[in-house]
Design a protein around this motif. Structure first.
Motif, PDB file in Angstrom:
ATOM      1  N   GLY A  23      -3.854  -6.494  -8.533  1.00  9.44           N
ATOM      2  CA  GLY A  23      -4.642  -5.286  -8.335  1.00  9.44           C
ATOM      3  C   GLY A  23      -4.181  -4.158  -9.234  1.00  9.44           C
ATOM      4  N   HIS A  61      -4.923   0.267  -9.709  1.00 11.39           N
ATOM      5  CA  HIS A  61      -5.648   1.427  -9.189  1.00 11.39           C
ATOM      6  C   HIS A  61      -5.176   2.708  -9.869  1.00 11.39           C
ATOM      7  CE1 HIS A  61      -2.895   3.708  -6.456  1.00 11.39           C
ATOM      8  NE2 HIS A  61      -2.301   2.545  -6.262  1.00 11.39           N
ATOM      9  N   LEU A  87      -4.886   0.516  -2.035  1.00 14.72           N
ATOM     10  CA  LEU A  87      -4.596  -0.884  -2.335  1.00 14.72           C
ATOM     11  C   LEU A  87      -3.451  -1.417  -1.487  1.00 14.72           C
ATOM     12  CD1 LEU A  87      -5.061  -3.363  -4.226  1.00 14.72           C
ATOM     13  CD2 LEU A  87      -3.422  -2.324  -5.810  1.00 14.72           C
ATOM     14  N   SER A 109      -9.323  -5.450  -7.996  1.00 16.23           N
ATOM     15  CA  SER A 109      -8.362  -6.361  -7.379  1.00 16.23           C
ATOM     16  C   SER A 109      -9.038  -7.701  -7.124  1.00 16.23           C
ATOM     17  CB  SER A 109      -7.814  -5.777  -6.068  1.00 16.23           C
ATOM     18  OG  SER A 109      -8.863  -5.497  -5.162  1.00 16.23           O
ATOM     19  N   GLN A 144     -10.362   1.229  -9.035  1.00 17.99           N
ATOM     20  CA  GLN A 144      -9.539   0.117  -8.570  1.00 17.99           C
ATOM     21  C   GLN A 144     -10.249  -1.192  -8.855  1.00 17.99           C
ATOM     22  OE1 GLN A 144      -7.519   0.363  -4.691  1.00 17.99           O
ATOM     23  NE2 GLN A 144      -8.285  -1.689  -4.235  1.00 17.99           N
TER      24      GLN A 144
END
Length: 316
Positions: A100, A102, A173, A116, A114
């Motif tokens: 991920g 962000h 996240l 992911s 973001q």
């Protein structure tokens, strides 16, 4: 000049702070798609390609990265950060994976930037997911593109089993950030039924047997198109131009109305086009789900609240 200032002011109003004043939840654009066999190399290659496409376009807005198998986040530009293409295609098929990126100021902050993804190993046989976001004002600032333009290439690359995209609640996240942000979502989710309550990880366990629901854009694989009655049936039930169809190899993306709708239950306002699409696709919607939110203090979407949200359009 005035437009930019107005949009910046609007973005500030869409940030819902935690008790200590940090961004715990943001209202913005999200797209989440679910795909089968995430342990296979072709799927991992497609996920890496989709991730690189997002990162390549929005690298200047990304601050933090999480490596597979780690709960730690690292600042972009450091030696600990690896791009998906550098490792994901060669990942052993017996291992799960996740990553991920962000753009929050702090690692536990919510961010409208973001991307992911996660995939299981073949023993679990869970679905994989790919999730991407943009700020609410993005398309006003970039009028040469549309939200459908953002989501459709994702579908073409990943050929998902199902998915949804539209305006929703954007949580951090990290697990720690989500625990602080989730109580901010619950009261707003009951008021604004058009805003997506997203739970990508939970969907990997629950969406083998149907779709989660509908939003402004609803993504259906050919399997779910046929289970819903077929494309001809859907076109009869969903008139043009109110419901544009975006076909791609392996599935169909349906847009519910010319613009996203949020609704407001306190004024008995419901997103009418979402309600219509929900009725047409009701037979392929899942009946069981765990819970959207983790445990902790404050109002949470436990299993009863989660199931109630999934059927919020029933009878409307």
């Amino acid at each position: 000049m005035h437009l930019d200032a107005d949009l910046n002011e609007l973005e500030r109003h869409l940030v819902i702070p935690t008790a200590d004043g940090r961004p715990g939840c943001i209202i913005g654009w999200l797209a989440t798609v679910y795909f089968e066999k995430p342990w296979t190399r072709p799927v991992r290659e497609a996920v890496a390609e989709a991730g690189e496409h997002y990162i390549g376009q929005l690298r200047d807005h990304l601050v933090w990265a999480r490596r597979s198998g780690s709960t730690y986040l690292y600042r972009m530009g450091t030696k600990n950060v690896r791009m998906p293409r550098e490792w994901l295609p060669d990942r052993d098929e017996t291992e799960g994976w996740s990553w991920g990126f962000h753009g929050g100021e702090k690692e536990d902050d919510a961010s409208p930037f973001q991307v992911s993804a996660m995939g299981s190993h073949p023993v679990d046989k869970d679905l994989g997911y790919f999730h991407a976001r943009l700020p609410f004002s993005w398309f006003a600032q970039h009028p040469d593109t549309t939200f459908a333009d953002f989501v459709l290439p994702m579908c073409k690359r990943l050929r998902p089993l199902s998915g949804y995209a539209g305006l929703g609640f954007l949580l951090p996240l990290t697990v720690e950030g989500k625990i602080l942000g989730e109580p901010l979502v619950t009261p707003l989710a009951s008021r604004f039924p058009g805003l997506e309550v997203d739970d990508p990880g939970g969907g990997t366990f629950s969406l083998h047997d149907g779709i989660k629901g509908v939003n402004w854009l609803t993504i259906l694989s050919d399997r779910w198109v046929e289970a819903a009655g077929g494309r001809d049936y859907l076109r009869i039930r969903l008139d043009e131009p109110t419901f544009p169809f975006y076909p791609y190899d392996g599935g169909l993306m349906i847009q519910a109305g010319p613009k996203p709708q949020i609704g407001d239950t306190t004024r008995d306002l419901w997103p009418e086009h979402y309600v219509t699409l929900h009725k047409v696709l009701k037979k392929i919607q899942i009946k069981k789900y765990g819970r959207f939110h983790l445990g902790g203090p404050g109002p949470r979407m436990d299993q009863p609240a989660t199931l109630a949200w999934l059927v919020r359009f029933d009878g409307k």
